[in-house]
Design a protein around this motif. Structure first.
Motif, mmCIF file in Angstrom:
data_model
loop_
_atom_site.group_PDB
_atom_site.id
_atom_site.type_symbol
_atom_site.label_atom_id
_atom_site.label_comp_id
_atom_site.label_asym_id
_atom_site.label_seq_id
_atom_site.Cartn_x
_atom_site.Cartn_y
_atom_site.Cartn_z
ATOM 1 N N ARG A 214 0.759 -1.039 -0.193
ATOM 2 C CA ARG A 214 -0.179 0.132 -0.026
ATOM 3 C C ARG A 214 0.913 1.231 -0.010
ATOM 4 N NH1 ARG A 214 -1.453 3.266 3.837
ATOM 5 N NH2 ARG A 214 -0.687 1.956 5.567
ATOM 6 N N LYS A 215 1.894 1.180 0.718
ATOM 7 C CA LYS A 215 2.805 2.399 0.846
ATOM 8 C C LYS A 215 3.533 2.435 -0.544
ATOM 9 C CE LYS A 215 3.357 2.484 5.935
ATOM 10 N NZ LYS A 215 2.515 3.930 6.012
ATOM 11 N N GLY A 216 3.989 1.512 -0.925
ATOM 12 C CA GLY A 216 4.544 1.536 -2.340
ATOM 13 C C GLY A 216 3.495 2.004 -3.588
ATOM 14 N N TRP A 217 2.408 1.718 -3.323
ATOM 15 C CA TRP A 217 1.408 2.419 -4.296
ATOM 16 C C TRP A 217 1.082 3.778 -3.893
ATOM 17 C CZ3 TRP A 217 -2.301 2.077 -8.011
ATOM 18 C CH2 TRP A 217 -3.363 2.813 -8.071
ATOM 19 N N GLU A 218 1.174 4.207 -2.540
ATOM 20 C CA GLU A 218 1.180 5.541 -2.494
ATOM 21 C C GLU A 218 2.149 6.314 -3.106
ATOM 22 O OE1 GLU A 218 0.675 5.564 1.462
ATOM 23 O OE2 GLU A 218 -1.404 5.040 1.752
ATOM 24 N N TYR A 219 3.532 5.895 -3.003
ATOM 25 C CA TYR A 219 4.791 6.514 -3.561
ATOM 26 C C TYR A 219 4.529 6.675 -5.009
ATOM 27 C CZ TYR A 219 9.035 6.521 -6.067
ATOM 28 O OH TYR A 219 10.299 6.967 -6.818
ATOM 29 N N LEU A 220 4.058 5.593 -5.877
ATOM 30 C CA LEU A 220 3.920 5.595 -7.258
ATOM 31 C C LEU A 220 2.784 6.651 -7.639
ATOM 32 C CD1 LEU A 220 3.865 1.753 -8.217
ATOM 33 C CD2 LEU A 220 5.585 3.480 -8.590
ATOM 34 N N VAL A 221 1.674 6.948 -6.805
ATOM 35 C CA VAL A 221 0.764 7.925 -7.038
ATOM 36 C C VAL A 221 1.393 9.188 -6.796
ATOM 37 C CG1 VAL A 221 -1.143 9.120 -6.115
ATOM 38 C CG2 VAL A 221 -1.258 6.558 -6.170
ATOM 39 N N ARG A 222 2.474 9.452 -5.854
ATOM 40 C CA ARG A 222 2.845 10.866 -5.845
ATOM 41 C C ARG A 222 4.119 10.835 -7.100
ATOM 42 N NH1 ARG A 222 3.720 8.685 -0.457
ATOM 43 N NH2 ARG A 222 6.027 8.538 -0.888
ATOM 44 N N LYS A 223 4.668 9.793 -7.461
ATOM 45 C CA LYS A 223 5.486 9.905 -8.379
ATOM 46 C C LYS A 223 4.786 10.132 -9.577
ATOM 47 C CE LYS A 223 9.165 7.177 -10.688
ATOM 48 N NZ LYS A 223 9.780 5.570 -11.051
ATOM 49 N N VAL A 224 3.534 9.792 -10.155
ATOM 50 C CA VAL A 224 2.910 10.163 -11.341
ATOM 51 C C VAL A 224 2.791 11.658 -11.334
ATOM 52 C CG1 VAL A 224 0.559 10.210 -12.166
ATOM 53 C CG2 VAL A 224 1.652 8.073 -11.452
ATOM 54 N N GLY A 225 2.542 12.237 -10.055
ATOM 55 C CA GLY A 225 2.678 13.928 -10.055
ATOM 56 C C GLY A 225 3.702 14.568 -10.621
ATOM 57 N N ARG A 226 4.865 13.824 -10.441
ATOM 58 C CA ARG A 226 6.123 14.364 -10.780
ATOM 59 C C ARG A 226 6.826 13.945 -12.110
ATOM 60 N NH1 ARG A 226 7.205 12.120 -5.478
ATOM 61 N NH2 ARG A 226 8.637 10.744 -6.635
ATOM 62 N N TRP A 227 6.037 13.018 -12.676
ATOM 63 C CA TRP A 227 6.509 12.137 -13.925
ATOM 64 C C TRP A 227 6.300 13.303 -15.159
ATOM 65 C CZ3 TRP A 227 3.667 8.924 -17.663
ATOM 66 C CH2 TRP A 227 4.338 8.077 -18.405
ATOM 67 N N ASP A 228 7.498 13.121 -15.845
ATOM 68 C CA ASP A 228 7.901 14.135 -17.164
ATOM 69 C C ASP A 228 7.441 13.351 -18.421
ATOM 70 O OD1 ASP A 228 9.988 12.762 -17.335
ATOM 71 O OD2 ASP A 228 11.404 14.309 -16.987
ATOM 72 N N GLY A 229 6.962 12.130 -18.385
ATOM 73 C CA GLY A 229 6.634 11.155 -19.513
ATOM 74 C C GLY A 229 7.865 10.392 -19.823
ATOM 75 N N VAL A 230 8.901 10.352 -19.286
ATOM 76 C CA VAL A 230 9.895 9.571 -19.302
ATOM 77 C C VAL A 230 10.208 8.553 -18.244
ATOM 78 C CG1 VAL A 230 12.729 9.371 -19.966
ATOM 79 C CG2 VAL A 230 11.086 11.507 -20.509
ATOM 80 N N PRO A 231 10.218 7.382 -19.020
ATOM 81 C CA PRO A 231 10.139 5.977 -18.048
ATOM 82 C C PRO A 231 11.597 6.059 -17.227
ATOM 83 C CG PRO A 231 9.125 5.284 -19.875
ATOM 84 C CD PRO A 231 9.516 6.566 -20.267
#
Length: 220
Positions: A202-219
């Motif tokens: 669950r905490k890893g999922w929450e991190y990914l959600v936060r990461k989406v907000g910073r994502w610039d489209g480059v994996p």
């Protein structure tokens, strides 16, 4: 998409309808993983009949429907074409518990579906995929991609990210040679319990959600 699973408009995921266990919500066809919104979801039954949603469903719905039909505990299914896991799953090699991520998937070894590398568009083909997956949480589909089966959306997304990392580590180890150490089965199972328990997922999922907000489209 952010974790290496983007493939133009291909690849899809699904979630069992909480109101009807014989239906599933699925990403629609012709949109990329990085651009879908709630309007890009379709609701179908296990035979592919569309119940709701304005877009077209994917032809490969039998992957999702038959896995869910076979395993009542599975509520989320992912089928994508990440490059590194697809290459590894087509190589005759498998993931070993070299890294923590590897311990999430083995033991037992990830099964490999070899019946066809073509699209899975019939119930019989979907059943074959479900049978190859068995009780495992991941499946390599040789020359095609991967499938992930999970009890929740959070687990399915997190497992997909872990699979890409574990496959990259395995190919790095293969490039070094046969002497890269890996955990014993006993240690790997202990690490899985200690690291990848539900709270951490669950905490890893929450991190990914936060990461989406910073994502610039480059994996990364």
């Amino acid at each position: 998409a952010m974790e290496g699973h983007s493939d133009f408009i291909w690849g899809h995921m699904s979630f069992r309808n909480p109101r009807n266990p014989n239906q599933l919500w699925m990403k629609a066809a012709h949109v990329g993983l990085d651009e879908i919104t709630a309007d890009d979801l379709v609701l179908i039954d296990f035979d592919g009949k569309q119940v709701a949603g304005m877009r077209q469903r994917h032809n490969e719905f039998p992957i999702h429907a038959e896995i869910m039909r076979n395993r009542s505990e599975i509520n989320a299914v992912v089928h994508t074409h990440p490059v590194v896991p697809t290459v590894l799953g087509s190589s005759g090699h498998n993931i070993e518990p070299i890294t923590h991520e590897g311990c999430y998937f083995t033991p037992p070894s990830i099964p490999v579906f070899t019946e066809t590398a073509d699209l899975i568009v019939t119930q019989a083909q979907g059943q074959s995929v479900a049978e190859a997956l068995g009780s495992h949480k991941a499946l390599f589909m040789r020359n095609h991609g991967i499938a992930i089966a999970a009890e929740s959306i959070e687990e399915a997304v997190f497992a997909s990210a872990l699979l890409d990392k574990a496959a990259r580590a395995q190919i790095a180890a293969l490039s070094i040679g046969p002497n890269v150490a890996h955990s014993t089965d006993e240690e790997a199972l202990a690490k899985r319990e200690h690291i990848y328990h539900p709270e951490n997922i669950r905490k890893g999922w929450e991190y990914l959600v936060r990461k989406v907000g910073r994502w610039d489209g480059v994996p990364r």
